[in-house]
Design an enzyme around this catalytic site. Structure first.
Site, PDB file in Angstrom:
ATOM      1  CE  LYS A  34      -0.335  -0.469   4.999  1.00 37.30           C
ATOM      2  NZ  LYS A  34      -1.108  -1.079   6.105  1.00 37.30           N
ATOM      3  NE  ARG A 129      -6.369   0.095  11.805  1.00 31.02           N
ATOM      4  CZ  ARG A 129      -5.136  -0.054  11.321  1.00 31.02           C
ATOM      5  NH1 ARG A 129      -4.248   0.918  11.453  1.00 31.02           N
ATOM      6  NH2 ARG A 129      -4.776  -1.154  10.700  1.00 31.02           N
ATOM      7  CE1 TYR A 253      13.940  31.026   5.498  1.00 26.80           C
ATOM      8  CE2 TYR A 253      13.966  28.649   5.082  1.00 26.80           C
ATOM      9  CZ  TYR A 253      13.807  29.968   4.627  1.00 26.80           C
ATOM     10  OH  TYR A 253      13.505  30.194   3.325  1.00 26.80           O
ATOM     11  CG  MET A 301      10.159  23.423  -0.038  1.00 28.46           C
ATOM     12  SD  MET A 301       9.091  24.502  -1.002  1.00 28.46           S
ATOM     13  CE  MET A 301       7.959  25.096   0.239  1.00 28.46           C
TER      14      MET A 301
HETATM   15  C1  LIG Z   1      -0.272  -1.981   6.790  1.00 29.12           C
HETATM   16  C2  LIG Z   1      -0.776  -3.287   7.294  1.00 29.12           C
HETATM   17  C3  LIG Z   1       0.090  -4.374   7.475  1.00 29.12           C
HETATM   18  C4  LIG Z   1       1.603  -4.250   7.351  1.00 29.12           C
HETATM   19  O1  LIG Z   1       2.109  -3.647   8.515  1.00 29.12           O
HETATM   20  P1  LIG Z   1       3.698  -3.508   8.757  1.00 29.12           P
HETATM   21  O2  LIG Z   1       3.798  -2.982  10.147  1.00 29.12           O
HETATM   22  O3  LIG Z   1       4.185  -2.526   7.750  1.00 29.12           O
HETATM   23  O4  LIG Z   1       4.272  -4.852   8.583  1.00 29.12           O
HETATM   24  C5  LIG Z   1      -0.466  -5.593   7.817  1.00 29.12           C
HETATM   25  N1  LIG Z   1      -1.810  -5.724   7.997  1.00 29.12           N
HETATM   26  C6  LIG Z   1      -2.660  -4.690   7.861  1.00 29.12           C
HETATM   27  C7  LIG Z   1      -4.113  -4.901   8.083  1.00 29.12           C
HETATM   28  C8  LIG Z   1      -2.173  -3.442   7.521  1.00 29.12           C
HETATM   29  O5  LIG Z   1      -3.018  -2.418   7.406  1.00 29.12           O
END
Ligand SMILES: *Cc1c(COP(=O)(O)O)cnc(C)c1O
Length: 358
Positions: A34, A129, A253, A301
């Site tokens: 992702k 969640r 800065y 930046m």
């Molecule tokens: C993003 C995610 C993972 C991977 O998590 P990592 O900590 O990057 O290994 C696994 N399962 C779900 C449901 C996730 O959202």
């Protein structure tokens, strides 16, 4: 051309997948790609994780990118569909989805029945969640089981504290997952990277590594190399100016850094516009010519300053590594009060990604 680029070491990616296989020898691997492959380029990453048994993404747009890039493995939508209209695309692109909510159940029950899709039914084992509560999970399972447009049903959950080996939370979540599923059939999945590394009893049928594939440790105070993982991304740039500053002079800065001695400052062509963290503290290490030099003053930046020291012989054009095999991104994250995930995902589109086989 501006020298700022992220080199993606594809051999390291393959190595890290083989480490996952060693650590979880009885599980299949759903590689999590992702957020553009955690900033590494989703299609190229997936192509070089060819040995993965499936891929996981956050949304259908990412899944379609993979299909259009020629990826043929199963692809799992970790949050399922966001609206009923996406179900057509799920079928069209042969995707699997997580089902975590009653409204997704309604969409599925109303969908046409001429296609089968595998469903990952998600239990909320108290991360609070996504997922069905333990009270509702079995009913959801049986409801799915009666739909004739469903392939196999798999069972999954997600851990809140797998990166904390001292916490009881993971054991409690595991117990709940196991007891709620006790009488249900289906392949099981629970482990993210932290659980792959720290909780072998949570590996089940499928593991879901994300961050460790990219060479980082999710465990606090560890880096990937502690687990024989190899850093996949090298964020690099060059020195574009070198100048002497006298003791007492300030840099950047807010005049936030003051020279404690007569010294030399190097200016590097990278800044928060590239995803280098704005909150990196004075002293954050930067790799240059075989040593670490400290960040001096606020991140701009497009540029940062580093202290080269009075005897520094570095010159404009010298290669600089912000993170990579020479300098763990976890270290930079610690100095920036964040985590490696946000730094990797945060590399902006201005930075050229360069994929290298070795
Ligand atoms: C993003 C995610 C993972 C991977 O998590 P990592 O900590 O990057 O290994 C696994 N399962 C779900 C449901 C996730 O959202």
């Amino acid at each position: 051309m501006r020298p700022t680029q992220a080199i993606i070491h594809l051999d390291a990616l393959e190595h890290n997948l083989s480490m996952v296989r060693q650590m979880a020898p009885n599980s299949r691997v759903m590689a999590v790609v992702k957020a553009d492959g955690y900033g590494h380029g989703i299609v190229d990453v997936a192509r070089h994780l060819n040995g993965a048994d499936a891929f996981a993404v956050a949304c259908i747009e990412e899944a379609i990118q993979l299909r259009q890039g020629g990826i043929t493995q199963p692809i799992v939508l970790l949050e399922g569909v966001f609206e009923t209209a996406e179900l057509d695309l799920v079928m069209q692109h042969d995707l699997e989805m997580v089902v975590h909510s009653p409204r997704q159940m309604v969409w599925l029950s109303e969908a046409s029945s001429d296609h089968l899709h595998n469903i990952w039914l998600k239990l909320d084992s108290e991360m609070n969640r996504l997922g069905f509560t333990p009270d509702n999970f079995q009913a959801a399972y049986h409801q799915l089981n009666e739909m004739n447009n469903i392939g196999s049903i798999r069972l999954m959950t997600h851990f809140a504290c797998a990166d904390n080996i001292a916490s009881d939370k993971t054991t409690e979540q595991l117990k709940l997952f196991t007891s709620v599923n006790h009488a249900l059939r289906g392949e099981r999945s629970a482990a993210n990277s932290a659980a792959i590394l720290a909780w072998p009893e949570a590996h089940f049928d499928w593991v879901r590594p994300g961050i460790m594939l990219y060479g980082c440790s999710p465990l606090p105070d560890n880096t990937g190399s502690d687990h024989q993982l190899k850093s996949v991304m090298s964020l690099e740039s060059e020195l574009i100016a070198v100048k002497p500053v006298a003791r007492g002079q300030t840099v950047g800065y807010g005049a936030d850094w003051t020279a404690e001695r007569d010294t030399k400052i190097g200016i590097v062509a990278i800044g928060y516009g590239d995803g280098y963290p704005r909150h990196a503290a004075n002293g954050t290490p930067v790799w240059l010519n075989g040593r670490q030099v400290p960040l001096a003053g606020r991140v701009s930046m497009d540029m940062i300053a580093v202290e080269l020291g009075p005897d520094g012989t570095d010159k404009p054009g010298d290669r600089v590594v912000l993170w990579g095999p020479e300098l763990p991104v976890e270290t930079v994250a610690r100095y920036s009060d964040t985590i490696a995930y946000t730094l990797l995902c945060g590399v902006t589109s201005r930075v050229k990604l360069v994929w290298r086989k070795r």
